[in-house]
Design an enzyme around this catalytic site. Structure first.
Site, PDB file in Angstrom:
ATOM      1  N   LYS A  94       0.945  -1.208   0.082  1.00 51.99           N
ATOM      2  CA  LYS A  94       0.171  -0.013   0.036  1.00 51.99           C
ATOM      3  C   LYS A  94       0.919   1.255  -0.105  1.00 51.99           C
ATOM      4  CE  LYS A  94      -3.763  -2.046   2.704  1.00 51.99           C
ATOM      5  NZ  LYS A  94      -4.748  -2.318   1.984  1.00 51.99           N
ATOM      6  N   SER A  98      -7.582  -7.895   8.119  1.00 48.58           N
ATOM      7  CA  SER A  98      -7.519  -8.470   9.631  1.00 48.58           C
ATOM      8  C   SER A  98      -8.067  -9.699  10.149  1.00 48.58           C
ATOM      9  CB  SER A  98      -8.014  -7.243  10.684  1.00 48.58           C
ATOM     10  OG  SER A  98      -7.476  -5.918  10.219  1.00 48.58           O
TER      11      SER A  98
END
Lengths: 187, 290
Positions: B79, B234
């Site tokens: 990212k 997550s």
């Protein structure tokens, strides 16, 4: 002409669309019950070979499909599909291991190494799209070399098995499918 | 359209039907690959921890990304901050396979996104609706994902974004050709992209679900809503049994319409990530970059 396309991950929809355009009756193979009916040919698409190798085993598809390929079912493997067929895989674990070749995974490096070229395939020049592609390092026994690029083998055939490191499903040219259909007619 | 852009769109096609997993160490990357991930997202902290830590969140250490590139053979993504083209240049220099210009990190530019047409490396961007998706594509994104609220384990936003995008696509298909100009104006996107959606009935690039996917059922829900694959952040490494959960989500994406198999896959997975509801969070990351 019924053709099963392995549809556990990857660019299977593109193959199905291309096969349907050519008049074949293509269907998805996502689990064991999908191969309970008879079919005339099998396509192993592009995608991630590690994912397909694992899902083939988890879903119980590995043994029956391997048996069908060994019994002579015509099969076309493209990119990751070629890796699934290969007997030896450099940088990876073999899957069906039915095609007498050694392939090298990610042979051209990462995505920035992906490319397009035009090369001879079965007597005509076609566009070949290579995406994080493998190539064939060496062939054994009666495996026939169908195409090369930059001195590396990128398409092969051995009896009922046809494999290409590039993606015929992403181009208009039908040369690879035409050859696959010929093996269907013979089987 | 450049040849590289076409190849970049095609790499996204190869990822379809797969699961892209967030990993923070080479060990997690190996677990993800063994569990059937079609790519991994290398980042220093998973979104749930970014949310908990607060503060400014930036691109990961290139050394850490490289260690993950060396650990696995599947594509590795990373990212950069929204608008941070220098971070993107660095990621391109280490030959990342895909850059996620991501709202999970703190935005570097509150007006402009990265001009992705200037890069050879592919970009995936988040979108809450069709307008955002087509604006990112106009800027050079070769893959789109929903902008579900990262690190929450709450699927509601991803569902909202996917439904909205699909309903807007159906609307554009239903328009007559002379109405497309006004639609492009309303969406604030180039007319040519609206025309493409009108003709094909789909986004011009692959569209994954992302944000809040925590269970095989969540993955199946998103696939049935039209996602072409899923990102799990997550949800895996914040759960009780990451290996088992990761493998179950991979299978759920392949057989997303088989409820019997999904029941098996959902059984005995141990604890899911705790999760936070939309109303309980302070920062709505999806509001970053429009």
């Amino acid at each position: 002409m019924r053709i099963g396309v392995l549809a556990v991950q990857g660019a299977f929809a593109e193959h199905i669309a291309a096969l349907k355009l050519l008049g074949a009756d293509a269907f998805e193979i996502r689990q064991l019950r999908d191969i309970s009916q008879d079919f005339d040919g099998l396509v192993l698409p592009g995608g991630e070979s590690t994912v397909m190798n694992k899902l083939l085993r988890d879903l119980g598809l590995f043994a029956p499909l391997k048996a069908k390929i060994e019994a002579g079912l015509p099969v076309l493997g493209t990119c990751a599909g070629m890796i699934l067929l290969a007997k030896h895989v450099e940088g990876g674990i073999p899957c069906f291991g039915t095609l007498d070749v050694t392939v090298k995974r990610n042979a051209y490096g990462r995505q920035l190494g992906s490319f397009v070229c035009r090369e001879q395939f079965a007597g005509q020049e076609i566009t070949m799209r290579f995406i994080r592609a493998p190539y064939v390092e060496s062939v054994e026994h009666d495996t026939e070399i169908l195409a090369e690029h930059d001195g590396k083998i990128v398409a092969v055939r051995q009896s009922n098995q046809l494999a290409a490191a590039f993606h015929p499903e992403l181009t208009e040219n039908t040369a690879v499918y035409d050859l696959f259909f010929k093996s269907l007619a013979k089987a | 359209m450049s040849e590289q852009y076409q190849l970049n769109k095609e790499l996204a096609q190869m990822l379809k039907g797969g699961v892209i997993m967030d990993v923070t160490t080479p060990e997690q990357a190996e677990i993800a690959q063994a569990a059937g991930a079609c790519a991994v997202m290398a980042l220093e902290r998973i979104p749930a921890d970014i949310r908990a830590a607060g503060g400014v969140s930036r691109m990961s250490d290139p050394a850490m990304i490289r260690s993950i590139q060396e650990a696995v053979t599947i594509p590795v993504m990373a990212k950069c901050r929204i608008g941070h083209f220098a971070e993107a240049q660095i990621l391109e220099a280490i030959e990342i396979d895909y850059i996620d210009e991501s709202e999970v990190l703190s935005p570097a530019d509150d007006v402009y996104h990265v001009d992705k047409t200037k890069f050879r490396v592919p970009f995936v961007c988040g979108a809450k609706d069709l307008g955002e998706a087509l604006r990112r594509i106009a800027e050079g994104a070769s893959m789109i994902r929903t902008k579900g609220e990262p690190g929450t384990g709450d699927i509601v936003q991803a569902v909202r974004h996917m439904r909205k995008m699909n309903s807007q696509i159906r609307h554009i298909v239903s328009l007559s050709e002379d109405e497309l100009y006004e639609e492009a104006k309303q969406l604030q996107v180039p007319y040519e992209l609206v025309q493409q959606v009108h003709e094909s009935g789909r986004l011009p690039v692959v569209n994954f679900a992302a944000g809040g996917v925590a269970t095989p059922a969540d993955a199946a829900l998103m696939m049935q809503l039209g996602a072409e694959g899923v990102f799990v952040g997550s949800g895996i490494f914040k759960s009780g049994d990451p290996k088992k959960r990761a493998a179950a989500i991979v299978q759920a994406v392949t057989n997303y319409q088989d409820a019997k198999l999904l029941a098996e896959l959902s059984s005995g997975l141990g604890e899911a990530m705790v999760g936070i509801n939309e109303q309980e969070i302070a920062v709505l990351m999806a509001e970053r970059g429009k």
